[in-house]
Design an enzyme around this catalytic site. Structure first.
Site, PDB file in Angstrom:
ATOM      1  N   ASP A 113       0.851  -1.185   0.000  1.00  0.00           N
ATOM      2  CA  ASP A 113       0.000   0.000   0.000  1.00  0.00           C
ATOM      3  C   ASP A 113       0.890   1.240   0.000  1.00  0.00           C
ATOM      4  O   ASP A 113       2.034   1.195   0.436  1.00  0.00           O
ATOM      5  CB  ASP A 113      -0.885  -0.010   1.252  1.00  0.00           C
ATOM      6  CG  ASP A 113      -2.011   0.999   1.146  1.00  0.00           C
ATOM      7  OD1 ASP A 113      -2.342   1.408   0.021  1.00  0.00           O
ATOM      8  OD2 ASP A 113      -2.556   1.383   2.199  1.00  0.00           O
TER       9      ASP A 113
ATOM     10  N   ASN B 213      -8.603  -3.810  -7.405  1.00  0.00           N
ATOM     11  CA  ASN B 213      -7.561  -3.156  -8.216  1.00  0.00           C
ATOM     12  C   ASN B 213      -7.785  -3.310  -9.721  1.00  0.00           C
ATOM     13  O   ASN B 213      -7.267  -2.521 -10.511  1.00  0.00           O
ATOM     14  CB  ASN B 213      -6.162  -3.677  -7.851  1.00  0.00           C
ATOM     15  CG  ASN B 213      -5.667  -3.197  -6.502  1.00  0.00           C
ATOM     16  OD1 ASN B 213      -4.827  -3.825  -5.873  1.00  0.00           O
ATOM     17  ND2 ASN B 213      -6.190  -2.068  -6.024  1.00  0.00           N
TER      18      ASN B 213
HETATM   19  C1  FPP Z   1      -0.745  -0.295  -3.435  1.00  0.00           C
HETATM   20  O1  FPP Z   1      -0.448   1.041  -3.714  1.00  0.00           O
HETATM   21  C2  FPP Z   1      -0.101  -1.211  -4.357  1.00  0.00           C
HETATM   22  C3  FPP Z   1      -0.747  -1.894  -5.331  1.00  0.00           C
HETATM   23  C4  FPP Z   1      -2.187  -1.734  -5.582  1.00  0.00           C
HETATM   24  C5  FPP Z   1      -0.059  -2.831  -6.234  1.00  0.00           C
HETATM   25  C6  FPP Z   1       1.251  -3.414  -5.789  1.00  0.00           C
HETATM   26  C7  FPP Z   1       1.737  -4.361  -6.820  1.00  0.00           C
HETATM   27  C8  FPP Z   1       2.863  -4.243  -7.536  1.00  0.00           C
HETATM   28  C9  FPP Z   1       3.850  -3.173  -7.316  1.00  0.00           C
HETATM   29  C10 FPP Z   1       3.121  -5.219  -8.637  1.00  0.00           C
HETATM   30  C11 FPP Z   1       4.339  -6.035  -8.417  1.00  0.00           C
HETATM   31  C12 FPP Z   1       4.094  -7.044  -7.379  1.00  0.00           C
HETATM   32  C13 FPP Z   1       5.079  -7.760  -6.803  1.00  0.00           C
HETATM   33  C14 FPP Z   1       4.729  -8.782  -5.784  1.00  0.00           C
HETATM   34  C15 FPP Z   1       6.502  -7.558  -7.152  1.00  0.00           C
HETATM   35  P1  FPP Z   1      -1.606   2.088  -4.001  1.00  0.00           P
HETATM   36  O2  FPP Z   1      -1.607   2.384  -5.441  1.00  0.00           O
HETATM   37  O3  FPP Z   1      -2.903   1.575  -3.465  1.00  0.00           O
HETATM   38  O4  FPP Z   1      -1.090   3.285  -3.193  1.00  0.00           O
HETATM   39  P2  FPP Z   1      -1.959   4.471  -2.604  1.00  0.00           P
HETATM   40  O5  FPP Z   1      -2.744   3.883  -1.462  1.00  0.00           O
HETATM   41  O6  FPP Z   1      -0.928   5.425  -2.166  1.00  0.00           O
HETATM   42  O7  FPP Z   1      -2.813   4.998  -3.704  1.00  0.00           O
END
Ligand code: FPP
Length: 136
Positions: free
Chosen positions: A18, A66
């Site tokens: 997150d 997502n």
């Molecule tokens: C949360 O940040 C993160 C995600 C929704 C995706 C995470 C997945 C990856 C980076 C893909 C690669 C995966 C691995 C296991 C290497 P957010 O966008 O919700 O952040 P925010 O809350 O600040 O908007």
């Protein structure tokens, strides 16, 4: 607290990925830059957990909600996921990590699903640490 008490480590750790978007926005960069940084951090976490003897590490990497994000962000995340599976493959196998995907994996794009299946199959018998990627 900066130190880790090595005699009192949790055997199982679960992490919800997150804050990537906010990390990028704070720096005036596109969200995908935050996701890329997040995926690098995750690699360091996997290595550290393996070294410390954690038995199970679960990464909540991509939720069902997502899928509702803008197409280019979802595509970028799937690319990062595929890169992770391809680039970390040798190290995961060498370190006897068992990798598995949990979730609605049928929704993943075929190249990601295939990379995940290949690595899951190749590491099925490993006893070093179980790394579960919670996806979709
Ligand atoms: C949360 O940040 C993160 C995600 C929704 C995706 C995470 C997945 C990856 C980076 C893909 C690669 C995966 C691995 C296991 C290497 P957010 O966008 O919700 O952040 P925010 O809350 O600040 O908007």
């Amino acid at each position: 607290m900066n130190t880790i008490e090595l005699t009192n480590l949790p055997l199982r750790i679960a992490i919800t990925m997150d804050g990537n978007g906010r990390w990028a926005e704070l720096r005036g960069k596109p969200r995908i830059v935050g996701h890329r940084a997040g995926s690098h951090t995750v690699r360091r976490i996997v290595r550290a957990c393996r070294r410390l003897g954690v038995q199970e590490l679960t990464l909540y990497a991509f939720s069902e909600q997502n899928w509702g994000r803008p197409t280019n962000e979802v595509e970028g995340l799937m690319t990062l996921l595929e890169e992770f599976l391809l680039q970390e493959r040798d190290e995961i196998l060498l370190n006897r990590i068992r990798l598995r995907g949990i979730g609605n994996l049928d929704r993943l794009p075929p190249p990601v699903r295939e990379a995940l299946e290949l690595l899951s199959d190749a590491s099925r018998e490993h006893k070093g640490m179980t790394l579960s990627l919670a996806l979709s």
